[in-house]
Write an enzyme that holds these catalytic residues in place. Structure first.
Site, PDB file in Angstrom:
ATOM      1  N   SER A   1       1.119  -1.096   0.083  1.00 13.97           N
ATOM      2  CA  SER A   1       0.130   0.075  -0.144  1.00 13.97           C
ATOM      3  C   SER A   1       0.846   1.218  -0.095  1.00 13.97           C
ATOM      4  CB  SER A   1      -0.986  -0.125   1.252  1.00 13.97           C
ATOM      5  OG  SER A   1      -1.934   0.934   1.335  1.00 13.97           O
ATOM      6  N   GLU A   2       0.826   2.035  -0.869  1.00 19.47           N
ATOM      7  CA  GLU A   2       1.767   2.928  -1.276  1.00 19.47           C
ATOM      8  C   GLU A   2       1.864   4.171  -0.399  1.00 19.47           C
ATOM      9  OE1 GLU A   2      -0.554   2.732  -3.246  1.00 19.47           O
ATOM     10  OE2 GLU A   2      -1.415   4.782  -4.264  1.00 19.47           O
ATOM     11  N   ASN A   3       0.886   4.491   0.589  1.00 19.04           N
ATOM     12  CA  ASN A   3       0.901   5.134   1.912  1.00 19.04           C
ATOM     13  C   ASN A   3       1.639   4.507   2.981  1.00 19.04           C
ATOM     14  OD1 ASN A   3      -1.423   3.097   1.938  1.00 19.04           O
ATOM     15  ND2 ASN A   3      -2.426   4.338   3.686  1.00 19.04           N
TER      16      ASN A   3
END
Lengths: 217, 219
Positions: free
Chosen positions: B48-50
Site C-alpha cells: 500500500s503506497e501510503n
C-alpha cells in the site's frame, strides 16, 4: 529538552505567506490540532507542501476550503473538490508532482543534495519543464529540492528530547519533512520523558525537531 | 454493495495472473477488487503506497483504526508479516524494482503500452498520486479497464490522445471482453470472454490486434 509550545507561540511561528510542509496522507498522520489553530487564526496566503489536498473537512483540505492557501505542491487533489474548483478558476496555484518524486524532492533538500534523478515522468508532460539527464544510456528527469519555512508533523509519541515514534500508516511523509524545514513543530498523541523511548525504536531523531506542541502551555 | 458482473469478471481474470509470494500494489477502485478473487492456494503480499506491506481485509465494524488505512483512506488491516515504512521507502520499493505487479485503471491505453490515467485537460485534474511511479517502477503493469468508455468509444487505442502517465510500460490489459498482452510485435489478443467473439472484440477495440491461431477463453 525541546521547548513545549502552546497555541499562541505556535501561531507566532507560522506567519502569513510562509511555506508549510504538512505531514499526512489523506489526513492520516496530519497534525489536526495545529491545522485547526491556523484555521481559526487570521493567518493566510500559505504555500503548502503536502502529499494530497485531503478532503474539504480534513487536514490541509480545511485550509484550502477556508482559502488560506495560495499555492500547493502535491501529488493528488482529486479527493477535495474545492481544490479543483479553485485551481480551474485560478484562485489557487497547484503544482502536481508524482508522489515518489515529491517525497524525493523533500528528501533532497533535507539531505543536502542538489536534486534527484528519477525515471518517473519521462515521456510525459513533466519533461516540458524539467531537465532530462542521461545516465548509462537511460533517461532521467532532474527533480530539484523542496524546502519549507515550517514543517508541521504528527507523531504518535514524542519524548522531551524530540525523538519521535509514528504509528501505522500515519508515518508517511512525516519523517522526510522533519529534515527539510527551517522550523519543525510536532503534535504528538503522547509526550513522554526523555529516556522513555528505546533509542532503537526512534523513527525520527530528536535533533531534527524544534518544538513540541502542548495545549497546556 | 453489488458489483457489476463485468467488473467482477475483470478482477477475477487479473487475480489469476499472480504467483505465490508476488508483491503487488492494487490501485483504488476496480483494481482493489482483485484481492477478493485470488485462486485457492495463491497468496500474494499487497503493498500500500501510503506506507506498508501486508495489506489485509476491511476490519469488522467498530474495530477500525484511524491510523491504518489504504491509499484511498478506507480503513484496512495489516496481516502478520507486514511492515510499516515512510513514503521514501514505499516509493523506493515501487521504483527500485521490488514490486512484481501494479494493477491500475485507465482513461486510455494503447498498443505500444502507453497509459493515460491521470487527467483530462480542463476537465478532470485529480493529479497522478502514485500512478506515474507505479507504472514506471513495477516490474509488470496490469491495466484493469472497461473495454469502452461511457460513450461507447474504445479505451484500448492505437495511440493515447490524453496526457500520458508513462510511456511503453504497460504489459497486460484486461477488460470485460479481452485479455491482451503488449509485446514488441504489438498488442496480442490472448484470450476473450467466453460470451464474446474475436470479431466482436476486434470491432470494439481501437488498437490493431494481433490474433494468434489459438485465442483462449475466460469466464
Amino acid at each position: 529538552m525541546k521547548a513545549l509550545i502552546g497555541p499562541k507561540k505556535f501561531l507566532d511561528l507560522v506567519p502569513s505567506s510562509s511555506s508549510l510542509m504538512v505531514g499526512g496522507f489523506l489526513a492520516v498522520g496530519t497534525p489536526e490540532k495545529l491545522v485547526g489553530l491556523i484555521l481559526d487564526s487570521d493567518k493566510r496566503d500559505f504555500t503548502v507542501i503536502c502529499n494530497d489536498s485531503s478532503f474539504p473537512d480534513k487536514g490541509v483540505g480545511r485550509l484550502i476550503a477556508a482559502r488560506k492557501v495560495r499555492k500547493i505542491y502535491t501529488s493528488h487533489i482529486g479527493t477535495n473538490p474545492e481544490t479543483g474548483r479553485q485551481f480551474l478558476s485560478g484562485e489557487i496555484e497547484v503544482e502536481l508532482n508524482p508522489q515518489g518524486t515529491l517525497a524525493e524532492r523533500i528528501r533532497a533538500f533535507g539531505a543536502g543534495l542538489g536534486g534527484v534523478l528519477t525515471p518517473t515522468g519521462i515521456g510525459t508532460e513533466l519533461e516540458k519543464n524539467r531537465r532530462v539527464i542521461e545516465v548509462d544510456g537511460r533517461k532521467f528527469l532532474l527533480e530539484t529540492p523542496l524546502r519549507a519555512d515550517v514543517a508541521l508533523l504528527k507523531a504518535h509519541m514524542a519524548d522531551r528530547s524530540g525523538n519521535l515514534v509514528f504509528r501505522r500508516s500515519a508515518r508517511n511523509f512525516n519523517p522526510l519533512m522533519a529534515l527539510a524545514a527551517d522550523v519543525v513543530i510536532v503534535e504528538a498523541e503522547l509526550i513522554v520523558e526523555t529516556g522513555s523511548i528505546d533509542p532503537d525504536q526512534v523513527m525520527t531523531p530528536g535533533i531534527l525537531v524544534d518544538y513540541i506542541f502542548s495545549e497546556e502551555e | 454493495m453489488s458489483i457489476a458482473p463485468e467488473r467482477e469478471r475483470i478482477a477475477r481474470r487479473i487475480a489469476r495472473i499472480f504467483s505465490n509470494g508476488d508483491v503487488v500494489n492494487l490501485g483504488i477502485g476496480m483494481p482493489t477488487m482483485v484481492g477478493n478473487y485470488l485462486p485457492e492456494g495463491v497468496s500474494i503480499i499487497l503493498h500500500s503506497e501510503n506506507g506498508f506491506t501486508g495489506l489485509g481485509p476491511t476490519p469488522a465494524p467498530g474495530s477500525e483504526d484511524p491510523d491504518l488505512t489504504n491509499a484511498g483512506a478506507q480503513p484496512v488491516t495489516i496481516l502478520p508479516g507486514g511492515a510499516f515504512f515512510d513514503s521514501l521507502v514505499s516509493f523506493s520499493i515501487i521504483r527500485g524494482g521490488h514490486l512484481d505487479y501494479t494493477v491500475l485503471g485507465a482513461l486510455e491505453v494503447d498498443q505500444e503500452g502507453n497509459l493515460a490515467n491521470y487527467m483530462i485537460p480542463g476537465k478532470f485534474v485529480p493529479g497522478m498520486g502514485g500512478a506515474m511511479d507505479l507504472t514506471v517502477g513495477a516490474r509488470k503493469v496490469v491495466i484493469a479497464t472497461e473495454h469502452c468508455n461511457k460513450n461507447g468509444d474504445p479505451k484500448v487505442l492505437k495511440r493515447c490522445s490524453l496526457p500520458l502517465t508513462a510511456t511503453r510500460e504497460v504489459d497486460i490489459i484486461v477488460t470485460e471482453l479481452a485479455y491482451m498482452e503488449v509485446t514488441p510485435e504489438g498488442l496480442v489478443l490472448k484470450e476473450i470472454f467466453e460470451g464474446s467473439t474475436v470479431e466482436a472484440v476486434t470491432r470494439a477495440t481501437g488498437a490493431e490486434l494481433i490474433i494468434p491461431d489459438e485465442v483462449g477463453r475466460f469466464s
